[in-house]
Design an enzyme around this catalytic site. Structure first.
Site, short mmCIF file in Angstrom:
data_model
loop_
_atom_site.label_atom_id
_atom_site.label_comp_id
_atom_site.label_asym_id
_atom_site.label_seq_id
_atom_site.Cartn_x
_atom_site.Cartn_y
_atom_site.Cartn_z
N HIS A 67 1.05 5.22 -2.08
CA HIS A 67 1.54 6.39 -1.69
C HIS A 67 2.78 7.04 -2.53
O HIS A 67 2.86 8.32 -2.84
CB HIS A 67 1.77 6.73 -0.09
CG HIS A 67 0.59 6.54 0.40
ND1 HIS A 67 -0.56 7.37 0.54
CD2 HIS A 67 -0.02 5.45 1.44
CE1 HIS A 67 -1.33 6.96 1.35
NE2 HIS A 67 -1.23 6.00 1.94
N SER B 194 -3.36 0.92 -4.33
CA SER B 194 -2.45 -0.40 -4.02
C SER B 194 -3.62 -1.55 -3.83
O SER B 194 -3.07 -2.81 -3.23
CB SER B 194 -1.98 -0.34 -2.66
OG SER B 194 -3.27 0.03 -1.54
N HIS C 182 0.84 -1.35 -0.04
CA HIS C 182 -0.09 0.03 0.02
C HIS C 182 0.83 1.36 -0.15
O HIS C 182 0.63 2.26 -0.76
CB HIS C 182 -1.01 -0.13 1.14
CG HIS C 182 -1.57 1.22 1.65
ND1 HIS C 182 -2.67 1.75 0.81
CD2 HIS C 182 -1.59 2.31 2.54
CE1 HIS C 182 -3.20 2.86 1.31
NE2 HIS C 182 -2.43 3.25 2.20
N GLU D 108 -6.22 8.95 0.63
CA GLU D 108 -6.47 7.41 0.71
C GLU D 108 -7.48 6.94 -0.44
O GLU D 108 -6.93 6.04 -1.01
CB GLU D 108 -6.94 7.17 1.89
CG GLU D 108 -5.79 7.17 3.05
CD GLU D 108 -4.70 6.13 2.93
OE1 GLU D 108 -4.73 5.21 2.03
OE2 GLU D 108 -3.58 6.44 3.77
N1 TIH Z 1 -7.15 -1.48 1.14
C1 TIH Z 1 -5.66 -1.11 1.06
C2 TIH Z 1 -4.94 -2.23 0.01
O1 TIH Z 1 -5.56 -3.49 0.10
O2 TIH Z 1 -4.12 -2.10 -0.27
C3 TIH Z 1 -5.16 -0.77 2.08
C4 TIH Z 1 -5.65 0.50 2.95
C5 TIH Z 1 -5.90 1.66 2.66
C6 TIH Z 1 -6.22 2.41 3.58
C7 TIH Z 1 -6.46 2.06 4.83
S1 TIH Z 1 -5.78 0.37 4.75
FE FE2 Z 2 -2.48 5.05 3.26
#
Ligand code: TIH
Ligand code: FE2
Length: 320
Positions: A183, A242, A178, A223
């Site tokens: 990011h 991600s 992630h 996010e």
């Molecule tokens: N759900 C995202 C992932 O699977 O990469 C990770 C997260 C993003 C925000 C909070 S958890």
């Molecule tokens: Fe994040």
């Protein structure tokens, strides 16, 4: 307390004016609220003792890290490498259609390959060169105030552990996939960075309820934000970039799209119930940065705004 069992922030009881951190060293990264080495019962790795031991070892590396030191390199196991390879492979097929133009421009700077999990230190050095941002390792979920304050110092706190191999397409917590795929590429774009910086600077002088509002703003932009390109919605939020499950979900158009407005009441954040039901839309990062600077100016005095936001190469240490 939050739904995942982590502790909510204590109420703001202070009567003296809040001390504004003057340097990154003053931003606490010791207080971990969740997502560290203690896995909740519904975590896919809850019964996997080897996975839990590994998480503990990686959390300890982050706890020992001090500002200014290089980020320790981690040797990832073959299982961890395989998760990274799968996630990168699946996402690469979706980026051309689903990711925003800035992400597609920045991604090649990092030369990601399915054969090696990149090291935070190497990526941090690329970011310093491109935009002046840097990465600081963290053991788990920081207090939102500390996390947001870090952004004011152009510092992104990042986890270093890998998601559990049983669920590579979506994890309810941040992990190294992630951070690195979601990011890091975005933080190489200066217009995006300006927007994120404004959230950080607003957090310096925010009271606890404003911190909560800023956390939601962060959530619905950094996010899970999308940006409109022509008549298409493209992902810039790291939680979409991600997760190949979330990316497909966003692109099907089954979720709701609403214009982003930092002054409006932000909906409750959710991640435990799976994909987002609604995404907020920016016209551009310049427009988002402008909106957030206006919001920031309601919280932050002009001298602090100027000190943090106006310098090409900021030096936060020259004033007290
Ligand atoms: N759900 C995202 C992932 O699977 O990469 C990770 C997260 C993003 C925000 C909070 S958890
Ligand atoms: Fe994040």
């Amino acid at each position: 307390n939050f739904k995942d069992g982590t502790k909510a922030a204590a109420p703001d009881t202070q009567t003296v004016p809040r001390h504004i951190p003057q340097s990154l060293e003053e931003v606490d990264n010791g207080q971990i609220l969740g997502f560290g080495a203690d896995l909740a019962e519904d975590h896919p790795g809850y019964l996997d003792q080897a996975y839990k031991d590994r998480r503990m070892a990686i959390a300890n590396i982050a706890r020992r890290h001090r500002v200014g030191d290089p980020i320790p390199r981690l040797e990832y196991t073959p299982d961890e490498l395989q998760v990274w390879g799968t996630v990168l492979h699946e996402l690469r097929n979706l980026y051309d259609d689903g990711a925003c133009a800035e992400f597609l421009r920045c991604l090649p700077l990092f030369d990601f390959s399915e054969d090696v999990v990149p090291q935070l230190e190497d990526l941090s050095q690329i970011l310093r060169r491109e935009t002046g941002w840097q990465i600081r390792p963290v053991a788990g979920l920081l207090h939102p105030r500390d996390f947001l304050n870090g952004l004011a110092f152009q510092t992104f706190h990042s986890t270093q552990y890998m998601r559990h191999p049983s669920k590579p397409n979506y994890t309810p917590e941040p992990d190294v996939c992630h951070e690195l795929l979601g990011h890091v590429p975005m933080l190489a774009d200066s217009a995006f960075c300006d927007m994120v910086h404004s959230i950080g600077v607003a957090s310096l002088c925010a009271d606890d309820s404003q911190i909560w509002h800023l956390t939601k703003i962060y959530w619905y932009t950094v996010e899970f934000g999308v940006v409109q390109e022509g008549d298409e919605m493209k992902a810039f939020g790291a939680g979409i970039l991600s997760s190949y499950g979330e990316m497909k979900h966003m692109r099907t158009g089954n979720a709701e799209f609403l214009p982003f407005d930092p002054n409006a009441k932000q909906p409750k954040m959710s991640y435990k119930d799976g994909y987002q039901k609604r995404y907020f839309v920016l016209k551009s990062f310049e427009d988002g940065a402008q909106q957030l600077r206006e919001y920031c100016s309601k919280i932050t005095p002009p001298d602090i705004m100027a000190r943090f936001l106006n310098k090409a190469t900021p030096d936060y240490s020259d004033q007290s």
